[in-house]
Design a protein around this motif. Sequence first.
Motif, PDB file in Angstrom:
ATOM      1  N   THR A  36       0.859  -1.190  -0.051  1.00 60.07           N
ATOM      2  CA  THR A  36       0.066  -0.035  -0.002  1.00 60.07           C
ATOM      3  C   THR A  36       0.865   1.241   0.023  1.00 60.07           C
ATOM      4  O   THR A  36       1.701   1.254   0.813  1.00 60.07           O
ATOM      5  N   ILE A  37       0.777   2.067  -1.003  1.00 60.43           N
ATOM      6  CA  ILE A  37       1.233   3.437  -0.696  1.00 60.43           C
ATOM      7  C   ILE A  37       0.023   4.309  -0.069  1.00 60.43           C
ATOM      8  O   ILE A  37      -0.810   4.398  -0.574  1.00 60.43           O
ATOM      9  N   PRO A  38       0.189   4.721   0.946  1.00 61.33           N
ATOM     10  CA  PRO A  38      -0.676   5.406   1.914  1.00 61.33           C
ATOM     11  C   PRO A  38      -1.314   6.821   1.184  1.00 61.33           C
ATOM     12  O   PRO A  38      -0.630   7.385   0.577  1.00 61.33           O
ATOM     13  N   ALA A  39      -2.681   6.786   1.397  1.00 62.92           N
ATOM     14  CA  ALA A  39      -3.285   8.115   1.153  1.00 62.92           C
ATOM     15  C   ALA A  39      -2.439   9.328   1.732  1.00 62.92           C
ATOM     16  O   ALA A  39      -2.104   9.194   2.969  1.00 62.92           O
ATOM     17  N   ASN A  40      -2.358  10.626   1.037  1.00 61.49           N
ATOM     18  CA  ASN A  40      -2.022  11.613   1.599  1.00 61.49           C
ATOM     19  C   ASN A  40      -2.837  12.854   1.626  1.00 61.49           C
ATOM     20  O   ASN A  40      -2.459  14.204   1.383  1.00 61.49           O
ATOM     21  N   THR A  41      -4.153  12.675   1.341  1.00 58.09           N
ATOM     22  CA  THR A  41      -5.225  13.460   1.224  1.00 58.09           C
ATOM     23  C   THR A  41      -6.292  13.339   2.194  1.00 58.09           C
ATOM     24  O   THR A  41      -6.390  12.314   2.619  1.00 58.09           O
ATOM     25  N   ASP A  42      -6.930  14.309   2.796  1.00 56.77           N
ATOM     26  CA  ASP A  42      -8.238  14.287   3.319  1.00 56.77           C
ATOM     27  C   ASP A  42      -9.444  13.900   2.559  1.00 56.77           C
ATOM     28  O   ASP A  42     -10.462  13.670   3.450  1.00 56.77           O
ATOM     29  N   LYS A  43      -9.454  14.026   1.296  1.00 56.34           N
ATOM     30  CA  LYS A  43     -10.456  13.464   0.676  1.00 56.34           C
ATOM     31  C   LYS A  43     -10.940  12.090   0.660  1.00 56.34           C
ATOM     32  O   LYS A  43      -9.854  11.222   0.874  1.00 56.34           O
ATOM     33  N   GLN A  44     -11.956  11.715   0.502  1.00 52.20           N
ATOM     34  CA  GLN A  44     -12.483  10.393   0.445  1.00 52.20           C
ATOM     35  C   GLN A  44     -12.265   9.770  -1.158  1.00 52.20           C
ATOM     36  O   GLN A  44     -13.344   9.797  -1.752  1.00 52.20           O
ATOM     37  N   VAL A  45     -11.074   9.267  -1.373  1.00 52.33           N
ATOM     38  CA  VAL A  45     -10.833   8.970  -2.720  1.00 52.33           C
ATOM     39  C   VAL A  45     -11.170   7.314  -2.705  1.00 52.33           C
ATOM     40  O   VAL A  45     -10.549   6.482  -1.930  1.00 52.33           O
ATOM     41  N   PRO A  46     -11.548   6.655  -4.033  1.00 48.38           N
ATOM     42  CA  PRO A  46     -11.552   5.298  -4.008  1.00 48.38           C
ATOM     43  C   PRO A  46     -10.130   4.788  -4.157  1.00 48.38           C
ATOM     44  O   PRO A  46      -9.252   5.563  -4.610  1.00 48.38           O
ATOM     45  N   VAL A  47     -10.042   3.669  -3.380  1.00 53.12           N
ATOM     46  CA  VAL A  47      -8.783   2.948  -3.557  1.00 53.12           C
ATOM     47  C   VAL A  47      -8.633   2.209  -4.720  1.00 53.12           C
ATOM     48  O   VAL A  47      -9.379   1.535  -5.228  1.00 53.12           O
ATOM     49  N   ILE A  48      -7.352   2.581  -5.538  1.00 49.43           N
ATOM     50  CA  ILE A  48      -7.175   2.037  -6.660  1.00 49.43           C
ATOM     51  C   ILE A  48      -5.915   1.056  -6.500  1.00 49.43           C
ATOM     52  O   ILE A  48      -5.096   1.280  -5.711  1.00 49.43           O
ATOM     53  N   CYS A  49      -5.887   0.129  -7.584  1.00 52.80           N
ATOM     54  CA  CYS A  49      -4.832  -0.827  -7.343  1.00 52.80           C
ATOM     55  C   CYS A  49      -4.299  -0.928  -8.917  1.00 52.80           C
ATOM     56  O   CYS A  49      -4.542  -0.738  -9.747  1.00 52.80           O
ATOM     57  N   PHE A  50      -2.840  -0.914  -8.947  1.00 56.82           N
ATOM     58  CA  PHE A  50      -1.857  -1.184  -9.955  1.00 56.82           C
ATOM     59  C   PHE A  50      -1.347  -2.611  -9.874  1.00 56.82           C
ATOM     60  O   PHE A  50      -0.818  -2.883  -8.750  1.00 56.82           O
ATOM     61  N   CYS A  51      -1.597  -3.347 -11.086  1.00 47.89           N
ATOM     62  CA  CYS A  51      -1.225  -4.779 -11.191  1.00 47.89           C
ATOM     63  C   CYS A  51      -0.584  -5.097 -12.110  1.00 47.89           C
ATOM     64  O   CYS A  51      -0.521  -4.651 -13.487  1.00 47.89           O
ATOM     65  N   SER A  52       0.556  -5.898 -12.075  1.00 48.01           N
ATOM     66  CA  SER A  52       1.402  -6.678 -13.148  1.00 48.01           C
ATOM     67  C   SER A  52       1.824  -8.004 -12.774  1.00 48.01           C
ATOM     68  O   SER A  52       1.697  -8.557 -11.416  1.00 48.01           O
ATOM     69  N   HIS A  53       2.125  -8.469 -13.670  1.00 50.39           N
ATOM     70  CA  HIS A  53       2.677 -10.135 -13.370  1.00 50.39           C
ATOM     71  C   HIS A  53       4.102 -10.364 -13.445  1.00 50.39           C
ATOM     72  O   HIS A  53       4.553  -9.829 -14.421  1.00 50.39           O
ATOM     73  N   VAL A  54       4.665 -11.264 -12.619  1.00 47.41           N
ATOM     74  CA  VAL A  54       6.020 -11.563 -12.527  1.00 47.41           C
ATOM     75  C   VAL A  54       6.612 -12.525 -13.426  1.00 47.41           C
ATOM     76  O   VAL A  54       7.899 -12.596 -13.818  1.00 47.41           O
ATOM     77  N   ASP A  55       5.750 -13.244 -13.943  1.00 47.94           N
ATOM     78  CA  ASP A  55       6.071 -14.585 -14.694  1.00 47.94           C
ATOM     79  C   ASP A  55       6.088 -14.060 -16.206  1.00 47.94           C
ATOM     80  O   ASP A  55       5.809 -13.382 -16.503  1.00 47.94           O
TER      81      ASP A  55
END
Length: 415
Positions: A66-85
């Motif tokens: 997790t990269i923690p939020a740094n804003t007081d806004k209620q922002v949807p949690v987004i995910c970035f994904c890649s594969h290692v294989d």
Amino acid sequence: MFTNYQYTVDTRFIRYAQIDTQSDPQSTSFPTTEKQKDLSRLLVKELHEMGITDAEMDEHGYVYATIPANTDKQVPVICFCSHVDTSSDSSGTGVKPIVHRNYDGGDIVLPDDQTVVISSREHPYLASKKGDDIITASGTTLLGADDKAGVAEIMDAASYLMTHPEVKHGAIRILFTPDEEVGRGVEKVDMKKLAAQFGYTMDGGELGSLEDENFSADGAKITVYGVSAHPGAAKGKLISAIKIAGEIVDALPKDGLSPETTEDRDGFIHPVRISGTVEKTEIDFIIRDFDTSSLEAHESFLRRVMDKVLDHHPGARATLKVTEQYRNMKEVLDQYPQVTANAAEAIRRAGVQPLKMSIRGGTDGSRLSFMGLPCPNIFTGEMALHSKHEYVSIQDMQKAVQTIVYLAQVWEEKA
């Protein structure tokens, strides 16, 4: 915003590419190869060094952070994904990345096997990268830009966000998966642990590409049952399942409905493996179409082909079993237009024109979308995948890093 930034995406990628993470389509374990975890462990270590304290690898080889939020806004949690294989289509052992600085636009002859030439004529996108710094393998292996380019881009973007608190963003989840290349990449993802609302796979190709649509896919298996007999006394008795299987494959269309004769939005039926004996032979197929309802039509056609061949072989029988694999993520993403729209805005902020494209294949993002995480696919620069001709532009990777950062910013601004 990135004027004086010292990108690490290229050095990270070169480091990651040298780690053999090839998955194995014949393995039944998870992950299919333990060596994939070698990269996953390194990524956890590097994430900790950035100050991302919750980075972890679970027993299946998934990396969560997790990269923690740094804003007081209620922002949807987004995910970035890649594969290692990396793919099993070409060796992934002993990869030696080579950087071709200020690429001159011509053919690239790879030094460890000079018969392997990345031709600018056969790869027009490569020709358009004249002046860029191009990374290739050395001629005996694939490169692994699919998808270690995406991994490196997420890692560099994470480093940027952790060291530039002036860029406001909500909580960002990072997910690195094993076994994407064998179609099992998100099989054991803990969605509750991931706890994201929307996601993006970094696993696309050319600069600016944004893919919100992919094939719907089924697998099919025809099992042919023949009659075995001693070949010396087989007349009128032996019925070869092997020969019948060959006739079924030969009866498929020669001018359509196959990967080698279709493009754009055309679907296909593709035999990928035949194995067996005189008594019993199996044919494995993949069936693909952007229109999910068309899969059933393709499967009915395949059944008719099978039945017609069997009509000429009294005493033989066959079965057809269809298994659902994945579905077109557009069916989900159309319900959340802001996910793709925000990605397009981020690409534009990076100074690139978004290219809406469809994937003639699958992606972790497809399965994630149907698991509750709407998840289009964003460019990484990876090209000529699964082959010794694989290459990636460093400048394309840098633009992907920018896109990730801008995308985090866009979600915060619109919250």
